[in-house]
Design a protein around this motif. Structure first.
Motif, short mmCIF file in Angstrom:
data_model
loop_
_atom_site.label_atom_id
_atom_site.label_comp_id
_atom_site.label_asym_id
_atom_site.label_seq_id
_atom_site.Cartn_x
_atom_site.Cartn_y
_atom_site.Cartn_z
N LEU A 86 0.83 -1.21 0.00
CA LEU A 86 0.00 0.00 0.00
C LEU A 86 0.86 1.26 0.00
N VAL A 87 1.95 1.19 0.75
CA VAL A 87 2.84 2.33 0.84
C VAL A 87 3.50 2.60 -0.54
N LEU A 88 3.83 1.51 -1.23
CA LEU A 88 4.38 1.64 -2.60
C LEU A 88 3.38 2.32 -3.51
N LEU A 89 2.12 1.93 -3.34
CA LEU A 89 1.05 2.50 -4.16
C LEU A 89 1.04 4.03 -4.05
N MET A 90 1.32 4.51 -2.84
CA MET A 90 1.34 5.97 -2.65
C MET A 90 2.65 6.58 -3.13
N ALA A 91 3.74 5.84 -2.98
CA ALA A 91 5.06 6.44 -3.22
C ALA A 91 5.44 6.44 -4.70
N VAL A 92 5.04 5.41 -5.43
CA VAL A 92 5.50 5.31 -6.82
C VAL A 92 5.07 6.52 -7.67
N PRO A 93 3.81 7.00 -7.54
CA PRO A 93 3.45 8.17 -8.35
C PRO A 93 4.39 9.35 -8.14
N LEU A 94 4.83 9.55 -6.90
CA LEU A 94 5.74 10.67 -6.61
C LEU A 94 7.06 10.51 -7.36
N LEU A 95 7.47 9.25 -7.54
CA LEU A 95 8.76 9.02 -8.16
C LEU A 95 8.66 8.90 -9.67
N SER A 96 7.55 8.33 -10.13
CA SER A 96 7.44 8.07 -11.58
C SER A 96 6.97 9.30 -12.34
N MET A 97 6.31 10.24 -11.66
CA MET A 97 5.69 11.34 -12.40
C MET A 97 6.71 12.20 -13.13
N GLY B 252 15.87 2.23 -13.89
CA GLY B 252 16.35 3.12 -12.83
C GLY B 252 15.34 3.19 -11.69
N LEU B 253 14.07 3.37 -12.04
CA LEU B 253 13.04 3.46 -11.01
C LEU B 253 12.89 2.12 -10.29
N LEU B 254 12.95 1.03 -11.07
CA LEU B 254 12.74 -0.28 -10.46
C LEU B 254 13.85 -0.58 -9.46
N LEU B 255 15.09 -0.20 -9.79
CA LEU B 255 16.20 -0.45 -8.86
C LEU B 255 15.97 0.32 -7.56
N PHE B 256 15.47 1.54 -7.70
CA PHE B 256 15.18 2.30 -6.49
C PHE B 256 14.07 1.62 -5.68
N LEU B 257 13.02 1.18 -6.38
CA LEU B 257 11.91 0.52 -5.69
C LEU B 257 12.36 -0.80 -5.06
N ALA B 258 13.34 -1.44 -5.70
CA ALA B 258 13.88 -2.67 -5.11
C ALA B 258 14.54 -2.34 -3.78
N ALA B 259 15.20 -1.19 -3.73
CA ALA B 259 15.79 -0.76 -2.46
C ALA B 259 14.69 -0.53 -1.43
N VAL B 260 13.57 0.07 -1.87
CA VAL B 260 12.44 0.28 -0.96
C VAL B 260 11.90 -1.06 -0.47
N ALA B 261 11.79 -2.03 -1.39
CA ALA B 261 11.24 -3.33 -1.02
C ALA B 261 12.16 -4.09 -0.08
N THR B 262 13.44 -3.74 -0.10
CA THR B 262 14.38 -4.41 0.79
C THR B 262 14.16 -4.01 2.25
N LEU C 296 7.36 -7.54 -8.06
CA LEU C 296 6.54 -7.58 -9.27
C LEU C 296 5.51 -6.46 -9.26
N LEU C 297 4.96 -6.22 -8.09
CA LEU C 297 3.98 -5.14 -7.96
C LEU C 297 4.65 -3.80 -8.25
N ALA C 298 5.87 -3.64 -7.72
CA ALA C 298 6.60 -2.39 -7.96
C ALA C 298 6.86 -2.21 -9.45
N ALA C 299 7.20 -3.29 -10.14
CA ALA C 299 7.45 -3.20 -11.58
C ALA C 299 6.19 -2.76 -12.32
N ALA C 300 5.04 -3.34 -11.92
CA ALA C 300 3.78 -2.99 -12.56
C ALA C 300 3.45 -1.51 -12.32
N PHE C 301 3.61 -1.07 -11.08
CA PHE C 301 3.36 0.33 -10.76
C PHE C 301 4.29 1.23 -11.56
#
Lengths: 246, 247
Positions: free
Chosen positions: B71-82, B114-124, B153-158
């Motif tokens: 859920l937290v990713l759901l909120m955070a990814v738009p801030l990073l991907s926009m 680039g974004l996915l690597l960052f999100l992978a760090a978040v998922a860690t 996988l969810l992070a990649a989709a987002f």
């Protein structure tokens, strides 16, 4: 004659019913500086966007160093350096980082990136600015960084869209002499509104008006042919005549 | 070349306070949730021993932690991907990438990576927190890894959908709001569905993540996430190409 470094053949760009660029053809040779003139909205920027692969032409072809830009875009673009009207700068990067990025993306070999960056900085007078963030640079310095990123990979063709806008007179002089110097080994297309700039830096001039090339000649033959009349008079004559005609 | 673009994106993220503040805020939030779950587990533990087949610490602490992280990713990814494309368009830097000898696919893939690597760090972050429970006992490592895989996988989709929406506009804010709306929409799309065979269940991101959350690694769910990601990356390339063709 050797192969031209850049040749555009019958370029057309239409936006719906409006034709922004209408059958424009020209060639550029090694060591030449071509001044590209025209009033606002005449199709200058559109032409440059097509030459750099940012915009696909509706018809026509572009070859850069003999490589077709539309068929082999990446190979052709590797020979190009482009400074758009607004220099594309990442404000969060330092000058060194940004130029290294530009070199890397333009396929400069890994071991040569540092040397390429140092050379570009030296040529653009950025030696002391390497560690500074781009966001903190003045407009003149940003413009220099913009030129540096266009030449860092030592491209055959450099395309500069109004490179001296917003600079102080001293900087303009420096940039002009840099353009002349670039003209020695590269080919340069220089778009500008400043006619004396063309007279002081360019070998050849072409004027575009309403999407069509209305004038194409070398500066020296222009001077011979027109006698005393200046480039300004030619420009005004061509552009105003066109506008007066229905 | 893809790596060069990805490096640039990571550099832009870590060079700005944005990445660090996102990481710090998420870590604080997740740590609080983790603590809450752990506390609940410890207070229930005496009673759990009386049940025949009690849920373990992994199920009671780690799994809820990962679903909170989703859920937290759901909120955070738009801030990073926009900013990825809309921001470059606004700052007129997109032309820098488009004029470089790169294909559109390389640009899009690089930005995504680039974004996915960052999100992978978040998922860690939740992964490390869950693994810290080893200090107090044994864990169901399979369940944790299934959750971690699901989160990636969810992070990649987002990231793919966010990147696509960012390619549609020159305003990062609009791209961000659109992404948040789209993510939430796909999260709750099956809310009112009573029929378990409904197609809306297939579309729901939450539904697919739930399997991983329960420790179930289903190829159908993996395929869903991979197809979803590939589809929106392809859309992004198409969109950028259309811009070049159509102006």
């Amino acid at each position: 004659m050797p192969t031209p470094t850049l040749s555009a053949h019958n370029l057309v760009r239409a936006y719906g019913p409006h034709t922004a660029v209408d059958h424009v053809s020209f060639e550029l040779h090694r060591g030449e500086v071509l001044g590209f003139l025209g009033p606002n909205g005449a199709g200058k920027s559109t032409t440059m966007q097509m030459l750099t692969g940012n915009l696909a032409p509706t018809a026509g072809s572009i070859r850069i160093c003999g490589v077709d830009l539309l068929e082999h875009p990446t190979t052709a673009k590797a020979h190009l350096g482009y400074l758009p009207e607004t220099p594309p700068l990442y404000r969060d990067l330092t000058v060194d980082e940004f130029l290294a990025l530009a070199a890397r993306l333009h396929r400069v070999a890994k071991g040569e990136i540092a040397a390429a960056v140092a050379r570009a900085k030296e040529r653009c007078g950025l030696k002391k600015a390497g560690k500074k963030l781009i966001a903190s640079l003045s407009k003149g310095y940003r413009q220099r960084v913009g030129i540096a990123q266009a030449i860092v990979h030592n491209p055959q063709v450099v395309i500069l869209d109004e490179p001296t806008v917003g600079l102080d007179p001293l900087q303009i002089r420096e940039i002009r002499s840099l353009i002349r110097e670039l003209g020695g080994e590269h080919s340069v297309i220089l778009s500008t509104h400043i006619l004396p700039e063309v007279e002081s830096t360019c070998d050849r001039v072409q004027i575009i008006n309403d999407g069509k090339l209305v004038f194409q000649d070398t500066l020296s033959s222009l001077q011979q042919r027109m006698g005393s009349s200046s480039l300004e008079e030619v420009f005004v004559q061509l552009v105003v005549n066109e506008e007066a005609a229905p | 070349m893809i790596v060069a673009v990805a490096r640039k994106e990571l550099r832009a993220l870590f060079g700005s306070p944005l990445a660090w503040s996102v990481l710090a805020v998420l870590q604080a939030l997740l740590a609080y949730i983790f603590l809450g779950q752990l506390d609940a587990y410890l207070s229930l533990q005496p009673r759990l021993t009386q049940i025949a087949n009690p849920p373990g610490v992994t199920e009671m602490v780690a799994a809820p932690l990962f679903s909170a992280a989703a859920l937290v990713l759901l909120m955070a990814v738009p801030l990073l991907s926009m900013r990825l494309i809309a921001g470059e368009r606004r700052d007129r830097t997109l032309v820098f990438l488009l004029s470089a000898p790169l294909t559109l696919t390389e640009i899009v893939a690089g930005k995504f990576l680039g974004l996915l690597l960052f999100l992978a760090a978040v998922a860690t972050l939740p992964l490390l927190m869950a693994l810290s429970l080893y200090a107090g006992g044994t864990l169901d490592l399979g369940l944790i890894l299934a959750n971690f895989l699901g989160l990636l996988l969810l992070a990649a989709a987002f990231a793919a959908l966010g990147l696509f929406l960012s390619s549609l506009t020159a305003s990062p804010t609009v791209a961000g709001i659109a992404s948040l709306g789209a993510f939430l929409g796909l999260w709750v799309i099956n809310m009112a569905v009573s029929d378990p065979d409904s197609a809306l269940n297939t579309l729901s991101l939450l539904k697919h993540f739930e399997s991983f959350n329960r420790g179930l690694i289903d190829t159908a769910d993996i395929a869903y996430f991979l197809l979803f990601t590939a589809l929106f990356l392809a859309f992004t390339v198409r969109r950028l190409d259309n811009e070049r063709l159509g102006g």
